[in-house]
Design a protein around this motif. Structure first.
Motif, PDB file in Angstrom:
ATOM      1  N   GLU A 159       0.849  -1.190   0.000  1.00 31.69           N
ATOM      2  CA  GLU A 159       0.000   0.000   0.000  1.00 31.69           C
ATOM      3  C   GLU A 159       0.887   1.244   0.000  1.00 31.69           C
ATOM      4  OE1 GLU A 159      -3.244  -0.050  -0.183  1.00 31.69           O
ATOM      5  OE2 GLU A 159      -3.544  -2.215   0.088  1.00 31.69           O
ATOM      6  N   ALA A 160       0.355   2.337  -0.543  1.00 27.15           N
ATOM      7  CA  ALA A 160       1.097   3.599  -0.551  1.00 27.15           C
ATOM      8  C   ALA A 160       1.336   4.080   0.881  1.00 27.15           C
ATOM      9  CB  ALA A 160       0.325   4.656  -1.335  1.00 27.15           C
ATOM     10  N   VAL A 161       2.458   4.759   1.093  1.00 23.57           N
ATOM     11  CA  VAL A 161       2.790   5.334   2.390  1.00 23.57           C
ATOM     12  C   VAL A 161       2.796   6.851   2.260  1.00 23.57           C
ATOM     13  CG1 VAL A 161       4.564   5.592   4.167  1.00 23.57           C
ATOM     14  CG2 VAL A 161       4.137   3.345   3.139  1.00 23.57           C
ATOM     15  N   TRP A 162       2.066   7.509   3.147  1.00 21.06           N
ATOM     16  CA  TRP A 162       2.042   8.971   3.210  1.00 21.06           C
ATOM     17  C   TRP A 162       2.958   9.405   4.343  1.00 21.06           C
ATOM     18  CZ3 TRP A 162      -2.014  11.889   6.456  1.00 21.06           C
ATOM     19  CH2 TRP A 162      -1.763  13.270   6.418  1.00 21.06           C
ATOM     20  N   PHE A 163       3.857  10.329   4.037  1.00 21.09           N
ATOM     21  CA  PHE A 163       4.783  10.809   5.054  1.00 21.09           C
ATOM     22  C   PHE A 163       4.803  12.330   5.082  1.00 21.09           C
ATOM     23  CE2 PHE A 163       7.220  10.501   1.139  1.00 21.09           C
ATOM     24  CZ  PHE A 163       7.947  11.691   1.116  1.00 21.09           C
TER      25      PHE A 163
END
Length: 681
Positions: free
Chosen positions: A101-105
């Motif tokens: 899954e995409a990771v938001w940082f």
């Protein structure tokens, strides 16, 4: 004026003190952290989550992990002292997402003056996303704070510009590039486990352009006839008039492939949504705990817009910058002379591009073209300063807002404020609206009316009232009102001064409401687009009392908790009233621009990511009824004629070329606008 010869001479005198490297490594990156080196183990601190060195493709990388339901936060620091990045534009974080899954940082660049780690300005922070199984080099520009660091002498070569070639950006927020203390990376909690592999940290993109270093005599002119920076290349750059013509043809075909969202009715309201009371004009209603606009047909409406849609001025000052521009026509040219102002000292470069692209009939063609764009992009509102709102063809008609400029008596210490105690204050507004906006006052497509824009109310009410007393003559109505107020008070302490400030703001918004009701009783009063420098309870409370919709210009990362208290800002908007964002944007440096704007992004992809995130946060906020992007077109590369802004703020470049990443993001948002708003709790 800095002539070309003088500019080159100045550069040669100072170049040795600017460049702290030899010509051999003039374009080399600066390694800040390399996790393949064992000695780097002391260069990070984990606040939450976990971090460990792992082997990836034969090299050591730092793995940052956040367990399901938990956040992760790591501080990347120099082994000692500071990182000196004066010679670089970016801190580049090389990262990889091994997950599914995409990771938001969030990424924060800090110096000794950084007091907190919130993503809000004035901090220098970025939102970023790494897709599943993706490697990404995230270029976070080191925005320079004008008042925290030594401004290099070579900036004299580029007067009146927020950002200079190769994109050193010098503004009122940012850091001291010579004293970077740490880069803080945060991953918010999600229901799933998250992981990032950090490959390293680099200083990238030399602050001085290669052309300026290697051949300063050939650097100027640096702006071509399409308003673009000459010394770089990027996707979509225009090199000829034929490129413009072909771009127009391609875009025309694109309109057919991407019609207006099928979820929109003719006003851009929710076609398949519930039917409410229809009044023939826009109104507001709270439904199931959420505020909405309601369109003239009684359909729920959320205002997704952009400012400045249509033909607009793109004037540049030539006084100090004439040598910046390639092939400027003489002011007496039989065709191009009409685009000069101030005796040849201002030049409207934007109209020149439109003439080359659309032909001699560009003035009558371009507003209609802009309407086609806005509809195809998934927008449903023409924001402030949109020339395309005037005389719209019936088949392309879109809702719009209008601006009421109050030509009243100025109040010296409060920029943009007309004296609300002027006996003719209401009359002046009514006359202005009837004279300038007569066609809009009963037009069903007109949503409502803003007054002024970003009045500089200030942060300290008592201090601002003292300034009124000091700077306004006794003959002015506001000073007379102040003296009368104080004479009736028991004292002249800060509380009394604050009370007058509240009386003043109350009078202003009450009278503006009265004027709108007189001139346009069926239109919404949208307020004064309160900006960050005036987001205080004393102003917002008065606006909420009289505005149908309170308007704010919000250059932050998101709106979920807008107006609520944070670690650095007190709560200033607690009223249960709908609000509209009149301006927001994100800018990047990867398409020939020198300054990002008031909100920063790593590149065009990241601009689009931030746009989607911002609008989703607005749709989640139960009081928000719309948000308008600023602006339709980038500001000129060398700065607007009225100020130093040269931002990558547009959906279009200065060559009238759409940024495809932004267009795709807007279309995605427009297509799911109402279904997303409806299901958000």
């Amino acid at each position: 004026m800095i002539k070309k010869k003088r500019a080159v001479g100045l550069l040669l005198l100072i170049i040795g003190t600017v460049v702290r490297v030899t010509s051999a490594d003039a374009l080399a990156d600066k390694v800040l952290l390399d996790f393949d080196q064992a000695s780097m183990a002391s260069s990070w601190v984990v606040d939450s989550g976990s971090a460990q060195v792992v082997i990836r493709e034969g090299r050591q990388v730092l793995q940052l992990r956040a367990a399901a339901g938990e956040a992760a936060k790591i501080r990347l620091r120099p082994a000692s002292g500071f990182w000196d990045l004066r010679d670089y534009v970016n801190v580049t974080v090389d990262m990889e997402n091994p997950g599914k899954e995409a990771v938001w940082f969030r990424l924060l660049i800090a110096d000794p003056h950084t007091k907190n780690e919130l993503p809000d300005r004035p901090n220098l922070s970025y939102n970023g996303w790494v897709k599943a199984k993706e490697k990404r080099a995230f270029n976070s520009a080191v925005v320079r704070h004008r008042y925290r660091s030594d401004v290099p002498e070579w900036l004299q070569l580029f007067p009146d510009m927020n950002g200079v070639p190769h994109a050193e950006m010098w503004v009122w927020f940012g850091v001291n590039p010579a004293k970077i203390t740490e880069v803080v990376l945060t991953v918010d909690a999600q229901p799933i486990e998250q992981s990032l592999w950090l490959h390293g940290l680099r200083g990238t993109r030399r602050s001085l352009p290669k052309k300026l270093l290697e051949d300063p005599d050939a650097f100027f002119p640096m702006i071509d006839v399409y308003g673009q920076y000459k010394h770089e290349e990027w996707p979509g750059k225009i090199y000829s008039d034929q490129d413009l013509v072909e771009a127009r043809r391609d875009e025309s075909r694109d309109f057919k492939r991407h019609p207006r969202p099928i979820a929109f009715n003719r006003f851009g309201g929710w076609k398949e949504g519930p039917v409410l009371e229809a009044t023939g004009h826009f109104r507001t209603e709270k439904r199931a705990g959420k505020w909405w606009l309601v369109d003239p047909e009684g359909k729920l409406f959320w205002s997704l817009g952009c400012t400045g849609i249509g033909q607009q001025r793109s004037r540049v000052k030539l006084d100090k910058k004439r040598h910046f521009f390639e092939d400027l026509p003489v002011p007496t040219h039989p065709l191009y002379s009409k685009w000069y102002r101030r005796g040849g000292q201002d030049y409207d470069a934007g109209n020149v591009v439109l003439f080359r692209k659309f032909g001699k009939e560009y003035a009558s063609v371009y507003n209609e073209w802009s309407l086609r764009r806005a509809r195809s992009w998934g927008l449903n509102t023409l924001g402030s300063w949109s020339a395309a709102a005037k005389e719209q063809p019936t088949s392309l008609k879109m809702p719009y807002t209008i601006m009421s400029w109050i030509e009243g008596l100025p109040v010296k210490p409060i920029e943009k404020l007309s004296d609300p105690f002027d006996p003719r204050f209401v009359e002046r507004i009514v006359m202005s609206l009837r004279k300038r906006e007569s066609d809009a006052l009963e037009d069903p497509y007109c949503i409502g009316i803003f007054d002024q824009n970003e009045i500089y109310w200030g942060k300290d009410p008592a201090e601002k009232v003292l300034e009124i007393r000091e700077q306004c003559d006794l003959s002015t109505p506001i000073r007379q009102a102040l003296e009368g107020f104080l004479s009736d008070a028991d004292s002249e302490d800060n509380e009394t001064l604050r009370d007058f400030f509240c009386y003043m703001t109350d009078t202003y918004y009450r009278k503006c409401q009265e004027a709108v009701r007189l001139a346009a009783p069926n239109k919404l009063y949208l307020g004064s687009r309160i900006h960050e420098g005036a987001m205080i309870p004393e102003v917002v409370r008065a606006a909420a009392r009289y505005c149908d919709v309170v308007s704010f210009n919000v250059y932050e990362k998101e709106l979920k908790r807008f107006g609520e208290a944070s670690k650095w800002k007190e709560s200033f908007f607690t009223e249960d009233k709908p609000f509209l964002v009149g301006e927001f944007h994100f800018g990047a440096l990867d398409r020939g621009k020198f300054a990002m704007g008031l909100n920063v992004a790593a590149d065009q992809r990241n601009r689009a990511e931030n746009y989607v995130h911002y609008i989703k946060s607005a749709l989640t906020n139960p009081r928000c009824v719309g948000a308008h992007w600023f602006h339709y077109m980038d500001s000129p590369t060398t700065g607007r004629h009225q100020d130093a802004e040269n931002f990558n703020c547009g959906i279009l470049s200065t060559s009238d070329t759409p940024y495809p990443e932004m267009v795709e993001a807007m279309r995605r948002v427009g297509a799911s606008l109402y279904s997303y708003r409806e299901r958000m709790d």
